[in-house]
Every structure is written in C-alpha cells, then in structure tokens.
Design a protein around this motif. Sequence first.
Motif, mmCIF file in Angstrom:
data_model
loop_
_atom_site.group_PDB
_atom_site.id
_atom_site.type_symbol
_atom_site.label_atom_id
_atom_site.label_comp_id
_atom_site.label_asym_id
_atom_site.label_seq_id
_atom_site.Cartn_x
_atom_site.Cartn_y
_atom_site.Cartn_z
ATOM 1 N N ARG A 169 0.854 -1.176 0.000
ATOM 2 C CA ARG A 169 0.000 0.000 0.000
ATOM 3 C C ARG A 169 0.899 1.238 0.000
ATOM 4 N NH1 ARG A 169 -1.486 -4.303 1.941
ATOM 5 N NH2 ARG A 169 0.294 -4.155 3.356
ATOM 6 N N ILE A 170 0.554 2.229 -0.817
ATOM 7 C CA ILE A 170 1.337 3.465 -0.870
ATOM 8 C C ILE A 170 0.414 4.658 -0.647
ATOM 9 C CG2 ILE A 170 3.077 2.495 -2.441
ATOM 10 C CD1 ILE A 170 1.716 4.110 -4.701
ATOM 11 N N ARG A 171 0.990 5.710 -0.110
ATOM 12 C CA ARG A 171 0.197 6.928 0.063
ATOM 13 C C ARG A 171 1.038 8.154 -0.280
ATOM 14 N NH1 ARG A 171 -3.120 9.588 5.254
ATOM 15 N NH2 ARG A 171 -4.037 11.230 3.955
ATOM 16 N N ALA A 172 0.426 9.093 -0.948
ATOM 17 C CA ALA A 172 1.028 10.414 -1.175
ATOM 18 C C ALA A 172 0.733 11.229 0.074
ATOM 19 C CB ALA A 172 0.429 11.060 -2.418
ATOM 20 N N PHE A 173 1.621 11.137 1.053
ATOM 21 C CA PHE A 173 1.336 11.700 2.371
ATOM 22 C C PHE A 173 1.488 13.221 2.343
ATOM 23 C CE2 PHE A 173 1.689 12.195 6.969
ATOM 24 C CZ PHE A 173 0.699 11.293 7.379
ATOM 25 N N PRO A 174 0.615 13.942 3.057
ATOM 26 C CA PRO A 174 0.707 15.416 3.051
ATOM 27 C C PRO A 174 2.063 15.889 3.574
ATOM 28 C CG PRO A 174 -1.396 14.680 3.944
ATOM 29 C CD PRO A 174 -0.550 13.453 3.811
ATOM 30 N N PRO A 175 2.668 16.853 2.881
ATOM 31 C CA PRO A 175 4.006 17.318 3.257
ATOM 32 C C PRO A 175 3.968 18.553 4.151
ATOM 33 C CG PRO A 175 3.412 18.244 1.157
ATOM 34 C CD PRO A 175 2.206 17.443 1.610
ATOM 35 N N ARG A 176 5.128 18.868 4.662
ATOM 36 C CA ARG A 176 5.353 20.140 5.372
ATOM 37 C C ARG A 176 6.353 20.916 4.533
ATOM 38 N NH1 ARG A 176 3.759 19.439 10.931
ATOM 39 N NH2 ARG A 176 3.013 17.315 11.233
ATOM 40 N N VAL A 206 4.575 15.914 -2.383
ATOM 41 C CA VAL A 206 4.105 14.965 -1.367
ATOM 42 C C VAL A 206 5.263 14.110 -0.848
ATOM 43 C CG1 VAL A 206 1.793 14.846 -2.368
ATOM 44 C CG2 VAL A 206 3.547 13.188 -3.077
ATOM 45 N N ARG A 207 5.019 13.438 0.253
ATOM 46 C CA ARG A 207 5.964 12.444 0.780
ATOM 47 C C ARG A 207 5.389 11.066 0.451
ATOM 48 N NH1 ARG A 207 5.864 12.112 6.132
ATOM 49 N NH2 ARG A 207 7.700 10.799 6.070
ATOM 50 N N TRP A 208 6.132 10.277 -0.323
ATOM 51 C CA TRP A 208 5.655 8.952 -0.693
ATOM 52 C C TRP A 208 6.014 7.967 0.413
ATOM 53 C CZ3 TRP A 208 2.340 8.386 -4.540
ATOM 54 C CH2 TRP A 208 2.278 9.389 -5.506
ATOM 55 N N VAL A 209 5.002 7.309 0.950
ATOM 56 C CA VAL A 209 5.193 6.393 2.075
ATOM 57 C C VAL A 209 4.620 5.023 1.693
ATOM 58 C CG1 VAL A 209 4.781 5.982 4.520
ATOM 59 C CG2 VAL A 209 4.958 8.329 3.667
ATOM 60 N N ASN A 210 5.350 3.952 2.028
ATOM 61 C CA ASN A 210 4.916 2.585 1.713
ATOM 62 C C ASN A 210 4.456 1.847 2.975
ATOM 63 O OD1 ASN A 210 5.937 3.149 -0.837
ATOM 64 N ND2 ASN A 210 7.824 1.977 -0.508
ATOM 65 N N ASP A 211 3.452 1.026 2.821
ATOM 66 C CA ASP A 211 3.088 -0.007 3.797
ATOM 67 C C ASP A 211 3.255 -1.319 3.045
ATOM 68 O OD1 ASP A 211 1.978 -1.864 5.454
ATOM 69 O OD2 ASP A 211 -0.057 -1.012 5.408
ATOM 70 N N GLU A 212 4.365 -2.031 3.306
ATOM 71 C CA GLU A 212 4.767 -3.148 2.455
ATOM 72 C C GLU A 212 4.394 -4.509 3.056
ATOM 73 O OE1 GLU A 212 8.835 -2.818 1.238
ATOM 74 O OE2 GLU A 212 8.740 -0.630 1.062
#
Length: 453
Positions: free
Chosen positions: A135-142, A446-452
């Motif tokens: 699962r991947i998400r374009a996580f909100p950035p700062r 965005v910050r790309w974050v994985n749930d692998e």
Amino acid sequence: MTVPVCHVVKGRTITGADLDYGRFATPALNLDELVWPRREPGPAFDTPLAEIMDVLVALGERLTRDPDGLLAEALERGSRTSPLPRDVLERSFAGLGRLFDRRSMAFQVREELGGADVLDGWREVDDAPSGRRHRIRAFPPRLIHVIAGNAPGVAGMSVMRGALTKGVHLLKLPSNDLFSATAILRTLTAVAPDHPVTRSFSAAYWRGGDVKVEGVLFRPQFFDKLVAWGGESTIRSAKEYIGPGFELVAFDPKTSISMIGREAFASEATLADVAERAATDATIMNQQACASSRVQFVEGTLEQVDRYCALLQKRLGVERATTSAIGNPLPSHLRDEIDGLRDMQPHYRVWGGYEGKGLVIRSEEPVEFHPDGRVVNVVPVESLASAVSHANVATQTVGVYPSSRKAQLRDGLAAAGVQRVVELGGAVAFEAGISHDGFYPLQRFVRWVNDEG
C-alpha cells in the motif's frame, strides 16, 4: 511613503509596521507561530480532497468577484512596490481566480498522482513481481515555499498545489511581490474561516538569506522540503540548508528562446503574424517570466532577417494581457552594451531606443550579455537544426514556427536540456497537470510512504 505589508498566519491577518525595510514595513516575525509542530498532524491531512476542491473553487470565484476589496487593496499597494506596471498587475490579479478551476485541478491530480485515492488514503498495489501486496500513500508534506515575484500567478499556483497535497505551507513573500499571496490567503479566510485548509497556510516576509530566520525555519524539525523559485542566488542560498530530511524542490532560474523557420517569409502577412507571435512570447510579464523569449534564431537571408527584426521591434511595444505598451527604460549597463554594438554594422544592427518600447539586436552569434527589459537578440541561422546547439539545461521554453517543425527539433532540444517546446506565440499558455521545469510538482511536493507486505 512606506507601504504597509501584512502577514497571514494560519488564517489570521497580522498587521503592524515593526520592521522597516525602507520602501515597506512589516509586522514583527513570531517564528514559533510560523511552524506546525510535528507531534500533531497538519490541519488538512485527513480532509477529503473533494471537500478541499470545493473550498478552492469557492476561493477562485471570490477572487474573481473580490467583494471584500482584498485584491483591490493588493493592487493599490503592489503598484507602489512592484517593478511591474499597474495595468499588468491589474490584469494578472483579474485572472487569479481562473487558477482554481475544478476541471484543471482534477486533471492535475489524475495526471500527476494517478488519482485522488492516493491522497485520501492508501492505494493497494497487488501486482508486484514478488507476489507481495503493498500500500502506498502520497502523504501530506510540510513545505516552506520561497516564491518568485515576477508574476502574481506564482503565488496562486503555490496555494493551489499546496492545498491539493493537503500539507502545511509557509510562503516567504518576495520583495517584488509583497501582496499577491496574502491577498489570496485573506480571501481564503473569507471563503472558509477556520477550515483546515485555511489553517494550513501562512505567508510572511523576511529578507532573503537572513540566517536568524532561515537558520531556524529551514530545518527538518519543522519542514520536509524547501520549494524554491527564483534566481541563481536564491537557489544557491537555499542549498546551504539542504541535508538529510530536508529536501530541495527547485524551480531553477530559466531563460527561453524562439526558433523561426524560413516558412515565415512565405508572404508579408505571414511575416507580420510571426512577428506578432514572437513579440507575444518575448514580452510575457514585460520579459520577466522564465518563458519570455530573449534570443530568436531565424532561418533566412540577411535581408529577410532584417525585415523581420524591424517588424518585431514594432510589435514589442504593444499592450497585451501580460505586458504593458511601454516598460521601464533600459538600465545604464544595458545601454552601454548596446551603444557599443550600434557602431559595428554590418556584424550587428539595432532597432529601437531605450525608452521601454522594445529593442531588437541582430547579431551573427548570441550576444554575450543577458537580453532583458524588452530586448530581443535575433540570430540568423542556415537551419534551425544548427540552432539546437545554443539550447542548454537553463533553457525552459522554445517557441517554434511553424508548429509542424517541432517534431524535427524536439528530441535534439530535449537532449540539450530543454524542458518545453511550444508553438511560437504559445509560451504563456502553461497547462497545469503536465510537467513543469522537467518534473511533476505534485509528485515532488508529497511524501511517498509505503506499507509493504
């Protein structure tokens, strides 16, 4: 008279004249208020994108009507501090609302991120070669944005892209555009007071390179990335702070050129049309935009190219949506350079004066100084292919005439480092949602974050 500049902090307008910069004065900076603590999610992190788009569409409509007079106030004050003429500012402000078009924003999200699902939640990846499910998400950035002041639209694009990515955003106001960003954010407050998106933005001025401010703010404790627009000094200063956990997203300083084929001389009417198109590209924001053409390579005999130069010079002094009829007089250092060329015919020839109506220099090779202030350097060439060698990584836009010759030239231009090839006369028509300066901004924001697995 000193012009007052306000700040906007998470939906609140801050006024005051504690810090005097000569031409203008600002409130004192409270650095603690300009950051969002990492121990808490940003206000809009979990707000559905559809709701954010509703707010942005309402923002665009209100900017167009300006019932609160916020853009009118920004115009009055901006016309006293901006290098752009008042009529150019007025037309630029009138078009800000169109940036927040729903179809355009949906197009950007689809083209740059593949859809809203990856912003609103975790996108399933179920066809990995390993057989594992991810699962991947374009996580909100700062993000902290050092925006350019050569066009009010830069502030509008920064707010729009920032809101679509749901993050928290601090905008540093440029000294040559102190009012566009705050006018947009104050209008956002009027549209949606206390909404999560409204509380996700702040805008403030400090002198660029001020280590007492930037040494505190440009740190991974507060922000993920620095989004920097502007000249070489701005980018080099920004790089001083880049390190692990604090990334640079750079809209580098660019310049642009034109390539005009011998088809331009098919008839007098065609040549007049080409000169108008080329002048339109050269005078975008009075030639202060990255997309403004400064050097034009033309296929033709010397007599043909000189006829083109004369027509081009006359069209540089025409009012258009993004330019005034008369710009600022040329600075003395450019006048000195050009005066030296006037006596060097036939190698050089100059059309026009220094009063701001536009000037054209024809030379055998590109001049060694930077054409600016409605100055266009025309270089005759035997073939447009030979002109490709003059493009490089700093070349953003190449306008080509006729459009049918783009296909012959684009691979060579791309190999040289060019980011954008357009039909001559179309340089100003940026399409949000396709690449900008060689990358997709929303992807980089965005910050790309994985749930692998």
